[in-house]
Design a protein around this motif. Structure first.
Motif, mmCIF file in Angstrom:
data_model
loop_
_atom_site.group_PDB
_atom_site.id
_atom_site.type_symbol
_atom_site.label_atom_id
_atom_site.label_comp_id
_atom_site.label_asym_id
_atom_site.label_seq_id
_atom_site.Cartn_x
_atom_site.Cartn_y
_atom_site.Cartn_z
ATOM 1 N N ALA A 1 0.834 -1.200 0.000
ATOM 2 C CA ALA A 1 0.000 0.000 0.000
ATOM 3 C C ALA A 1 0.871 1.255 0.000
ATOM 4 O O ALA A 1 0.570 2.243 -0.692
ATOM 5 C CB ALA A 1 -0.926 -0.005 1.215
ATOM 6 N N ARG A 2 1.966 1.235 0.771
ATOM 7 C CA ARG A 2 2.886 2.373 0.778
ATOM 8 C C ARG A 2 3.552 2.541 -0.579
ATOM 9 O O ARG A 2 3.741 3.670 -1.058
ATOM 10 C CB ARG A 2 3.943 2.169 1.868
ATOM 11 C CG ARG A 2 3.404 2.211 3.283
ATOM 12 C CD ARG A 2 3.038 3.624 3.702
ATOM 13 N NE ARG A 2 4.217 4.460 3.794
ATOM 14 C CZ ARG A 2 4.973 4.546 4.889
ATOM 15 N NH1 ARG A 2 4.632 3.874 5.991
ATOM 16 N NH2 ARG A 2 6.024 5.330 4.916
ATOM 17 N N TYR A 3 3.919 1.423 -1.193
ATOM 18 C CA TYR A 3 4.543 1.492 -2.516
ATOM 19 C C TYR A 3 3.566 2.072 -3.545
ATOM 20 O O TYR A 3 3.944 2.913 -4.362
ATOM 21 C CB TYR A 3 4.980 0.103 -2.963
ATOM 22 C CG TYR A 3 6.220 -0.425 -2.266
ATOM 23 C CD1 TYR A 3 7.118 0.432 -1.653
ATOM 24 C CD2 TYR A 3 6.501 -1.790 -2.236
ATOM 25 C CE1 TYR A 3 8.244 -0.044 -1.017
ATOM 26 C CE2 TYR A 3 7.638 -2.278 -1.611
ATOM 27 C CZ TYR A 3 8.502 -1.404 -0.995
ATOM 28 O OH TYR A 3 9.625 -1.886 -0.378
ATOM 29 N N ARG A 4 2.328 1.613 -3.498
ATOM 30 C CA ARG A 4 1.343 2.100 -4.472
ATOM 31 C C ARG A 4 1.070 3.587 -4.273
ATOM 32 O O ARG A 4 0.900 4.332 -5.241
ATOM 33 C CB ARG A 4 0.046 1.298 -4.357
ATOM 34 C CG ARG A 4 0.191 -0.155 -4.799
ATOM 35 C CD ARG A 4 -1.154 -0.857 -4.842
ATOM 36 N NE ARG A 4 -0.992 -2.262 -5.172
ATOM 37 C CZ ARG A 4 -0.990 -3.242 -4.277
ATOM 38 N NH1 ARG A 4 -1.169 -2.968 -2.997
ATOM 39 N NH2 ARG A 4 -0.834 -4.500 -4.651
ATOM 40 N N ARG A 5 1.037 4.029 -3.035
ATOM 41 C CA ARG A 5 0.807 5.441 -2.765
ATOM 42 C C ARG A 5 1.969 6.287 -3.293
ATOM 43 O O ARG A 5 1.765 7.379 -3.825
ATOM 44 C CB ARG A 5 0.643 5.674 -1.253
ATOM 45 C CG ARG A 5 0.273 7.112 -0.903
ATOM 46 C CD ARG A 5 -0.010 7.258 0.575
ATOM 47 N NE ARG A 5 1.195 7.075 1.378
ATOM 48 C CZ ARG A 5 1.220 7.122 2.707
ATOM 49 N NH1 ARG A 5 0.088 7.307 3.377
ATOM 50 N NH2 ARG A 5 2.335 6.957 3.370
ATOM 51 N N ALA A 6 3.189 5.766 -3.152
ATOM 52 C CA ALA A 6 4.363 6.504 -3.613
ATOM 53 C C ALA A 6 4.426 6.584 -5.132
ATOM 54 O O ALA A 6 4.889 7.583 -5.689
ATOM 55 C CB ALA A 6 5.632 5.852 -3.070
ATOM 56 N N THR A 7 3.958 5.540 -5.815
ATOM 57 C CA THR A 7 4.062 5.515 -7.277
ATOM 58 C C THR A 7 2.848 6.130 -7.974
ATOM 59 O O THR A 7 2.967 6.615 -9.095
ATOM 60 C CB THR A 7 4.240 4.071 -7.780
ATOM 61 O OG1 THR A 7 3.131 3.257 -7.343
ATOM 62 C CG2 THR A 7 5.535 3.473 -7.243
ATOM 63 N N ARG A 8 1.702 6.121 -7.302
ATOM 64 C CA ARG A 8 0.475 6.582 -7.948
ATOM 65 C C ARG A 8 0.562 8.058 -8.316
ATOM 66 O O ARG A 8 0.105 8.474 -9.387
ATOM 67 C CB ARG A 8 -0.715 6.324 -7.032
ATOM 68 C CG ARG A 8 -2.075 6.527 -7.714
ATOM 69 C CD ARG A 8 -3.211 6.211 -6.766
ATOM 70 N NE ARG A 8 -3.195 4.817 -6.354
ATOM 71 C CZ ARG A 8 -3.055 4.420 -5.088
ATOM 72 N NH1 ARG A 8 -2.907 5.319 -4.120
ATOM 73 N NH2 ARG A 8 -3.055 3.139 -4.792
ATOM 74 N N ALA A 9 1.169 8.865 -7.438
ATOM 75 C CA ALA A 9 1.239 10.307 -7.693
ATOM 76 C C ALA A 9 2.143 10.626 -8.881
ATOM 77 O O ALA A 9 2.008 11.682 -9.497
ATOM 78 C CB ALA A 9 1.751 11.031 -6.446
ATOM 79 N N ARG A 10 3.069 9.722 -9.213
ATOM 80 C CA ARG A 10 4.016 10.005 -10.298
ATOM 81 C C ARG A 10 3.408 9.770 -11.674
ATOM 82 O O ARG A 10 3.947 10.233 -12.668
ATOM 83 C CB ARG A 10 5.253 9.115 -10.155
ATOM 84 C CG ARG A 10 5.883 9.120 -8.781
ATOM 85 C CD ARG A 10 6.339 10.516 -8.372
ATOM 86 N NE ARG A 10 6.872 10.543 -7.028
ATOM 87 C CZ ARG A 10 8.140 10.345 -6.717
ATOM 88 N NH1 ARG A 10 9.012 10.098 -7.669
ATOM 89 N NH2 ARG A 10 8.533 10.400 -5.466
#
Length: 421
Positions: A358-367
């Motif tokens: 979930a942390r990984y997806r949050r970090a990549t989603r904004a990019r």
């Protein structure tokens, strides 16, 4: 500012008493606490300038105005004004100079425009998914400071060498549990495509969760690539894994047992449940979840099989694909039922890998997407660095681990040896 502060003696400073003294003084003098001319800004400048003067004393070998400095060959030569970016915003300081220009300060180095804490703030914001433009806007809004997107990118690039070293570090000789999964990120390689990034999380004999590495793959998730990843983990020192928890990817169990012959392959119950709900209408999810719970909480395989027959009789006519899904995964699911409840709790924990993903997806989603796989891995590594900053999650896992460790030591006798720490 320096004239209004009382000198401090050498006894231990009470931070609360000092803060109260400074706050009272700022009110009395009509000075704002924060802001470009605020008390914190002035105090930071004073502390930095005092430290720089102490460095100059050490460099010259004598303190300011002392007679030892006469005809010494080198002496103070005024100051120069410099603005540095700190955690509270831009701070203007006076840096001392010497006549032969040999002074090389360490507190605020030559040509240094940011204190190290600012770099950590940028890395932290990047780990949370902010783009370089958003970070630049954040510094402008919060600190009134201008930091270019190019500077931010250079700061985050500093972790590449650290990431490379982290990616090849030696690993533990044995992990009681290894969770493996892949997340998908968008990478522009000619055109934007979804690419898998493989993640492996080992639970150490001390109960710590250790992210063993991040690997960018080509195309879709595949057992062949997983074989290469697991082989690399073994080559980095991991000679044995007791249980490998994974999804139902075709060919993955064979890849795992090729690397570790004694490893038990366990289908991730959470993945199995999630895949189940993909076939069903959302209005049935709660009811279906209640009907499946007796299956994966059963005491024995026989009891689980009976409960699943009941589930199949109820839901099979409506959703035959769900029944087929569970039947095909049954051989990798049933080992779960043989374990002690403490072991079940570890390998069925949604927090083990789901919270990290979930942390990984949050970090990549904004990019949106990344220009290359190195940029994607850098983003994920920064998110990895920022996991559990307070250490509370690590402490909770370690506290709950002792009962599980005893169960693992009995179930996998001779393969689990607690560390001496």
């Amino acid at each position: 500012m320096t004239e209004t502060l009382d000198p401090m003696d050498q006894q231990k400073i009470d931070p609360q008493q000092l803060a109260q003294q400074l706050l009272a003084q700022s009110k009395a003098d009509g000075v704002e606490l924060v802001g470009p001319n605020g008390l914190l800004n002035q105090l930071t400048a004073t502390v930095l300038e005092t430290a720089l003067e102490a460095e100059m004393d050490e460099h010259l070998g004598y303190e300011k105005h002392q007679v030892e400095g006469r005809n010494s060959g080198n002496s103070r030569n005024g100051r120069r004004t410099k603005t540095v970016l700190t955690e509270i915003g831009p701070v203007q300081i006076q840096v001392p100079r010497d006549t032969d220009a040999s002074f090389d300060p360490q507190i605020v180095k030559k040509r240094q425009r940011r204190l190290t804490g600012v770099d950590e703030i940028i890395l932290s914001l990047s780990a949370k998914g902010l783009t370089t433009g958003e970070i630049a806007a954040h510094f402008d809004d919060v600190y009134g400071a201008t930091v270019s997107k190019e500077t931010i990118s250079k700061i985050t690039d500093k972790v590449l060498a650290e990431m490379a070293e982290w990616s090849v570090r030696p690993l533990d000789p044995v992990y009681p549990v290894l969770f493996i999964d892949a997340i998908h990120v968008k990478i522009r390689d000619g055109q934007v495509t979804n690419r898998p990034v493989y993640v492996a999380i080992g639970v150490t004999v001390d109960g710590h969760r250790d992210i063993l590495g991040l690997w960018a793959g080509d195309g879709g998730e595949g057992a062949k690539f997983w074989l290469a990843v697991l082989t690399e983990i073994k080559n980095r020192g991991t000679g044995d894994v007791c249980i490998v928890v994974c999804d139902g990817l075709k060919g993955l169990p064979e890849a795992i047992t090729t690397v570790w012959e004694q490893a038990i392959v366990q289908t991730c119950v959470i993945h199995l449940l999630r895949n189940t709900f993909r076939y069903a209408s959302r209005r049935y999810w709660d009811e279906m979840s209640r009907d499946l719970r007796p299956v994966y909480t059963a005491a024995t395989e026989a009891a689980a099989s009976e409960r699943f027959d009941e589930f199949a009789a109820k839901w099979g006519p409506r959703y035959p694909a769900i029944i087929r899904l569970w039947r095909s995964a049954w051989s990798e699911f049933v080992p779960f039922l043989d374990y002690d409840p403490e072991i079940r709790r570890v390998i069925c924990s949604t927090n083990a890998i789901e919270s990290i993903n979930a942390r990984y997806r949050r970090a990549t989603r904004a990019r949106g997407h990344f220009p290359n796989e190195q940029a994607a891995l850098k983003c994920l590594y920064l998110a990895t660095r920022a996991l559990d900053p307070t250490g509370k999650g690590r402490a909770r896992w370690a506290m709950r681990w002792k009962p599980a460790l005893n169960a693992f030591a009995i179930t996998f006798e001779g393969r689990i040896t607690p560390s001496e720490n």
